[in-house]
Design an enzyme around this catalytic site. Structure first.
Site, mmCIF file in Angstrom:
data_model
loop_
_atom_site.group_PDB
_atom_site.id
_atom_site.type_symbol
_atom_site.label_atom_id
_atom_site.label_comp_id
_atom_site.label_asym_id
_atom_site.label_seq_id
_atom_site.Cartn_x
_atom_site.Cartn_y
_atom_site.Cartn_z
ATOM 1 N N ASP A 2 0.855 -1.168 0.000
ATOM 2 C CA ASP A 2 0.000 0.000 0.000
ATOM 3 C C ASP A 2 0.898 1.228 0.000
ATOM 4 O O ASP A 2 2.069 1.150 0.391
ATOM 5 C CB ASP A 2 -0.943 -0.005 1.212
ATOM 6 C CG ASP A 2 -2.077 1.010 1.033
ATOM 7 O OD1 ASP A 2 -2.805 1.249 1.989
ATOM 8 O OD2 ASP A 2 -2.201 1.569 -0.081
ATOM 9 N N SER A 3 0.342 2.363 -0.430
ATOM 10 C CA SER A 3 1.186 3.536 -0.737
ATOM 11 C C SER A 3 1.477 4.413 0.476
ATOM 12 O O SER A 3 2.288 5.331 0.380
ATOM 13 C CB SER A 3 0.485 4.379 -1.810
ATOM 14 O OG SER A 3 -0.893 4.513 -1.489
ATOM 15 N N GLY A 4 0.789 4.149 1.592
ATOM 16 C CA GLY A 4 1.141 4.820 2.834
ATOM 17 C C GLY A 4 0.202 5.914 3.280
ATOM 18 O O GLY A 4 0.153 6.231 4.471
ATOM 19 N N GLY A 5 -0.575 6.493 2.374
ATOM 20 C CA GLY A 5 -1.439 7.610 2.744
ATOM 21 C C GLY A 5 -2.452 7.246 3.810
ATOM 22 O O GLY A 5 -2.647 7.954 4.789
ATOM 23 N N PHE A 6 -3.060 6.084 3.629
ATOM 24 C CA PHE A 6 -4.101 5.639 4.579
ATOM 25 C C PHE A 6 -3.519 5.517 5.980
ATOM 26 O O PHE A 6 -4.095 5.975 6.957
ATOM 27 C CB PHE A 6 -4.645 4.280 4.132
ATOM 28 C CG PHE A 6 -5.691 3.711 5.055
ATOM 29 C CD1 PHE A 6 -5.342 2.834 6.084
ATOM 30 C CD2 PHE A 6 -7.021 4.035 4.886
ATOM 31 C CE1 PHE A 6 -6.313 2.305 6.929
ATOM 32 C CE2 PHE A 6 -7.998 3.504 5.717
ATOM 33 C CZ PHE A 6 -7.644 2.637 6.736
ATOM 34 N N ASP A 19 -2.562 8.064 -2.572
ATOM 35 C CA ASP A 19 -3.894 8.668 -2.569
ATOM 36 C C ASP A 19 -4.225 9.184 -1.170
ATOM 37 O O ASP A 19 -3.500 8.923 -0.208
ATOM 38 C CB ASP A 19 -4.941 7.627 -2.987
ATOM 39 C CG ASP A 19 -5.085 6.511 -1.950
ATOM 40 O OD1 ASP A 19 -4.064 6.197 -1.290
ATOM 41 O OD2 ASP A 19 -6.186 5.967 -1.798
ATOM 42 N N GLN A 60 -11.633 6.911 -5.699
ATOM 43 C CA GLN A 60 -12.222 7.501 -4.507
ATOM 44 C C GLN A 60 -13.607 8.045 -4.882
ATOM 45 O O GLN A 60 -14.184 7.602 -5.869
ATOM 46 C CB GLN A 60 -11.309 8.602 -3.936
ATOM 47 C CG GLN A 60 -9.964 8.095 -3.409
ATOM 48 C CD GLN A 60 -10.067 7.218 -2.172
ATOM 49 O OE1 GLN A 60 -11.085 7.210 -1.468
ATOM 50 N NE2 GLN A 60 -9.023 6.432 -1.908
ATOM 51 N N ASP A 112 -7.978 -7.416 0.982
ATOM 52 C CA ASP A 112 -7.019 -7.581 2.075
ATOM 53 C C ASP A 112 -7.698 -7.177 3.371
ATOM 54 O O ASP A 112 -8.573 -6.290 3.356
ATOM 55 C CB ASP A 112 -5.800 -6.680 1.861
ATOM 56 C CG ASP A 112 -6.067 -5.275 2.413
ATOM 57 O OD1 ASP A 112 -6.579 -4.441 1.634
ATOM 58 O OD2 ASP A 112 -5.808 -5.036 3.611
ATOM 59 N N CYS A 140 -12.221 -28.777 9.538
ATOM 60 C CA CYS A 140 -11.057 -27.987 9.128
ATOM 61 C C CYS A 140 -9.793 -28.835 9.207
ATOM 62 O O CYS A 140 -9.595 -29.608 10.141
ATOM 63 C CB CYS A 140 -10.922 -26.762 10.043
ATOM 64 S SG CYS A 140 -9.532 -25.703 9.620
ATOM 65 N N CYS A 157 -6.642 -27.530 9.226
ATOM 66 C CA CYS A 157 -5.462 -26.748 9.641
ATOM 67 C C CYS A 157 -4.832 -27.402 10.870
ATOM 68 O O CYS A 157 -5.463 -28.212 11.551
ATOM 69 C CB CYS A 157 -5.877 -25.301 9.940
ATOM 70 S SG CYS A 157 -6.477 -25.050 11.612
ATOM 71 N N CYS A 191 -6.858 -27.307 14.156
ATOM 72 C CA CYS A 191 -8.040 -28.190 14.229
ATOM 73 C C CYS A 191 -7.668 -29.663 14.174
ATOM 74 O O CYS A 191 -8.379 -30.515 14.712
ATOM 75 C CB CYS A 191 -9.008 -27.854 13.090
ATOM 76 S SG CYS A 191 -9.738 -26.223 13.291
ATOM 77 N N HIS A 242 -5.253 -20.848 11.860
ATOM 78 C CA HIS A 242 -6.613 -21.328 11.566
ATOM 79 C C HIS A 242 -7.407 -20.286 10.774
ATOM 80 O O HIS A 242 -8.044 -20.595 9.768
ATOM 81 C CB HIS A 242 -7.370 -21.663 12.858
ATOM 82 C CG HIS A 242 -8.835 -21.884 12.608
ATOM 83 N ND1 HIS A 242 -9.330 -23.070 12.098
ATOM 84 C CD2 HIS A 242 -9.898 -21.045 12.707
ATOM 85 C CE1 HIS A 242 -10.636 -22.953 11.906
ATOM 86 N NE2 HIS A 242 -11.009 -21.744 12.269
HETATM 87 C C1 LIG Z 1 -9.656 -1.390 6.808
HETATM 88 N N1 LIG Z 1 -10.293 -0.551 5.849
HETATM 89 C C2 LIG Z 1 -9.587 0.056 4.880
HETATM 90 N N2 LIG Z 1 -8.265 -0.096 4.680
HETATM 91 C C3 LIG Z 1 -7.971 0.734 3.651
HETATM 92 C C4 LIG Z 1 -6.731 1.009 3.058
HETATM 93 C C5 LIG Z 1 -5.502 0.390 3.607
HETATM 94 C C6 LIG Z 1 -5.311 -1.034 3.335
HETATM 95 C C7 LIG Z 1 -4.025 -1.279 4.084
HETATM 96 O O1 LIG Z 1 -4.218 -1.054 5.483
HETATM 97 C C8 LIG Z 1 -4.338 -2.264 6.190
HETATM 98 O O2 LIG Z 1 -5.708 -2.602 6.329
HETATM 99 C C9 LIG Z 1 -6.281 -1.839 7.409
HETATM 100 C C10 LIG Z 1 -3.648 -3.258 5.310
HETATM 101 O O3 LIG Z 1 -2.385 -3.442 5.870
HETATM 102 C C11 LIG Z 1 -1.439 -2.700 5.132
HETATM 103 C C12 LIG Z 1 -0.268 -3.574 4.770
HETATM 104 C C13 LIG Z 1 -1.093 -1.481 5.944
HETATM 105 O O4 LIG Z 1 -2.045 -2.334 3.919
HETATM 106 C C14 LIG Z 1 -3.440 -2.590 3.995
HETATM 107 C C15 LIG Z 1 -6.668 1.985 2.020
HETATM 108 N N3 LIG Z 1 -5.449 2.279 1.442
HETATM 109 C C16 LIG Z 1 -5.386 3.241 0.508
HETATM 110 N N4 LIG Z 1 -4.206 3.558 -0.064
HETATM 111 N N5 LIG Z 1 -6.486 3.941 0.075
HETATM 112 C C17 LIG Z 1 -7.728 3.664 0.576
HETATM 113 O O5 LIG Z 1 -8.732 4.350 0.178
HETATM 114 C C18 LIG Z 1 -7.845 2.642 1.606
HETATM 115 C C19 LIG Z 1 -9.099 2.329 2.183
HETATM 116 C C20 LIG Z 1 -9.135 1.377 3.207
HETATM 117 N N6 LIG Z 1 -10.152 0.921 3.992
#
Ligand SMILES: CNc1nc2c(CC[C@H]3O[C@@H](OC)[C@@H]4OC(C)(C)O[C@@H]43)c3nc(N)[nH]c(=O)c3cc2[nH]1
Length: 373
Positions: free
Chosen positions: A93-97, A147, A190, A267, A305, A307, A310, A336
């Site tokens: 992921d690009s880091g903004g979130f 983003d 978005q 994810d 299961c 795993c 289990c 699990h």
């Molecule tokens: C939980 N709900 C949720 N997560 C989102 C993410 C991050 C997704 C990343 O955050 C982690 O999930 C919480 C995961 O682990 C790492 C490795 C940090 O990457 C995954 C988003 N990322 C970006 N760039 N843009 C979005 O609009 C966005 C929306 C989201 N909604």
């Protein structure tokens, strides 16, 4: 990296698709669930165990790794695959979130974001260009555009400003990414819960051109009903011959509903994070192993299961090691849960390939009790 990045849809059932994403580091069967390996590890799991659960790809993250141990150090040590001993595809992921959800003292401008590290308070900057540089240093196979995840709720004007900023950052991400055969760059749609903005965002991303398209700005507190309302129209706005990635989703029933609506990749931290808190996902619903009613139960979590948890352990044992806060408790429940999520994905892929998704979905819902079991 000579081989290209490709996506082939092999079967459809309604809006759902099943297929294969080919990358130089291996194939990804879709619909795919991607375990989260935020800080270069899927917590409580060895990489070979993650693979054994059926995962074809896992997630890393710009924000965490740029702070510690830094992308430059990982590059010097041979890249993220070598560093974490995972030689299959990695999406970062690009880091903004994460900046918006983890960092302190954030300042957002047209240029990007500056922030204070949640680890040591040092100041950092993330821009589209720097995010692309970090993801290249890490060596990830699928790179996410930089983003802003629009907060929920946002009024239309706020959502529009945020989406338009993300689209300008998407173009800068594309230009900074350059031409890297065998590596993919995904754009992120978005537009919050506003259909016209989702359409404008999709059109802009398509004009810029990406190898795959993510639906961002969801799973941010809007709730399943609202998320599904957006998923009634958003996936079809994106090119159908490219992978569609719904970020941050989700619970098993979120995943099933997203796949029915045309999503190919997801994810979520849920299976690993909840594994560490004693929540086990099964086909019959959620088992909270900390509950006293399990302390004398000789049965496995789920006798169907296969795993290691289990096959070899009772609920009584899992209850005990969880209560005693033993490390093995996190290992067994994480394993699990990831196994269950991957088994669900395999079930979805098979059902779509055989044209029986509707039956699979009704059986999935019929089996599950609400609440803890
Ligand atoms: C939980 N709900 C949720 N997560 C989102 C993410 C991050 C997704 C990343 O955050 C982690 O999930 C919480 C995961 O682990 C790492 C490795 C940090 O990457 C995954 C988003 N990322 C970006 N760039 N843009 C979005 O609009 C966005 C929306 C989201 N909604």
């Amino acid at each position: 990296m000579t081989k290209k990045f490709n996506f082939d849809v092999t079967a459809t059932d309604g809006r759902a698709r099943t297929g294969v994403i080919s990358t130089p580091r291996g194939e990804i069967r879709t619909p795919a669930f991607m375990p989260v390996g935020t800080a270069a590890t899927v917590k409580a799991m060895l990489p070979e165990s993650v693979r054994a659960t059926g995962a074809d790809i896992l997630l890393g993250n710009t924000y965490h790794l740029m702070l510690r141990p830094t992308a430059e150090r990982i590059a010097r040590l041979g890249g993220l695959h070598r560093f974490m001993n995972w030689d299959r595809p990695i999406l970062t992921d690009s880091g903004g979130f994460q900046v918006m959800s983890l960092a302190g003292l954030r300042k957002l401008t047209e240029e990007g974001v500056t922030f204070k590290s949640h680890i040591d308070g040092s100041r950092h900057a993330l821009t589209p260009e720097r995010s692309m540089e970090i993801q290249a240093l890490l060596g990830s196979d699928i790179v996410m555009a930089f983003d802003e995840c629009t907060p929920f709720p946002s009024d239309e004007a706020t959502a529009r400003r945020s989406m338009e900023l993300s689209m300008r950052w998407a173009r800068r991400s594309r230009e900074a990414f350059g031409d890297r055969p065998g590596h993919a760059l995904f754009g992120i749609q978005q537009g919050s819960v506003y259909r016209d903005q989702r359409q404008e965002s999709a059109d802009k991303l398509r004009e810029i051109g990406f190898d795959g398209y993510a639906i961002g700005g969801l799973a941010v507190g809007e709730g399943q009903a609202t998320m599904f309302e957006v998923l009634e129209y958003a996936p079809a706005m994106l090119p159908e011959d490219r992978p569609r990635y719904l970020m941050g989703v989700g619970k098993p029933d979120d995943i099933v509903g997203a796949v029915e609506r045309g999503i190919d990749m997801m994810d979520c931290v849920l299976p690993s994070r909840s594994g560490r808190t004693g929540q086990a996902f099964t086909r019959f619903g959620v088992v909270n192993i900390r509950n006293a009613r399990h302390q004398d139960d000789p049965r496995p979590l789920d006798e169907h299961c296969t795993c290691p948890a289990c096959r070899n352990y009772s609920r009584a044992y899992l209850h005990h090691v969880n209560r005693a806060q033993e490390i093995i408790a996190s290992m067994l429940l994480t394993w699990h849960n990831l196994h269950y999520f991957q088994e669900l994905m395999q079930g979805l892929r098979d059902a779509i390939a055989e044209g029986r998704l509707a039956a699979f979905v009704s059986d999935f819902h019929a089996r599950r009790a609400e609440g803890d079991i």
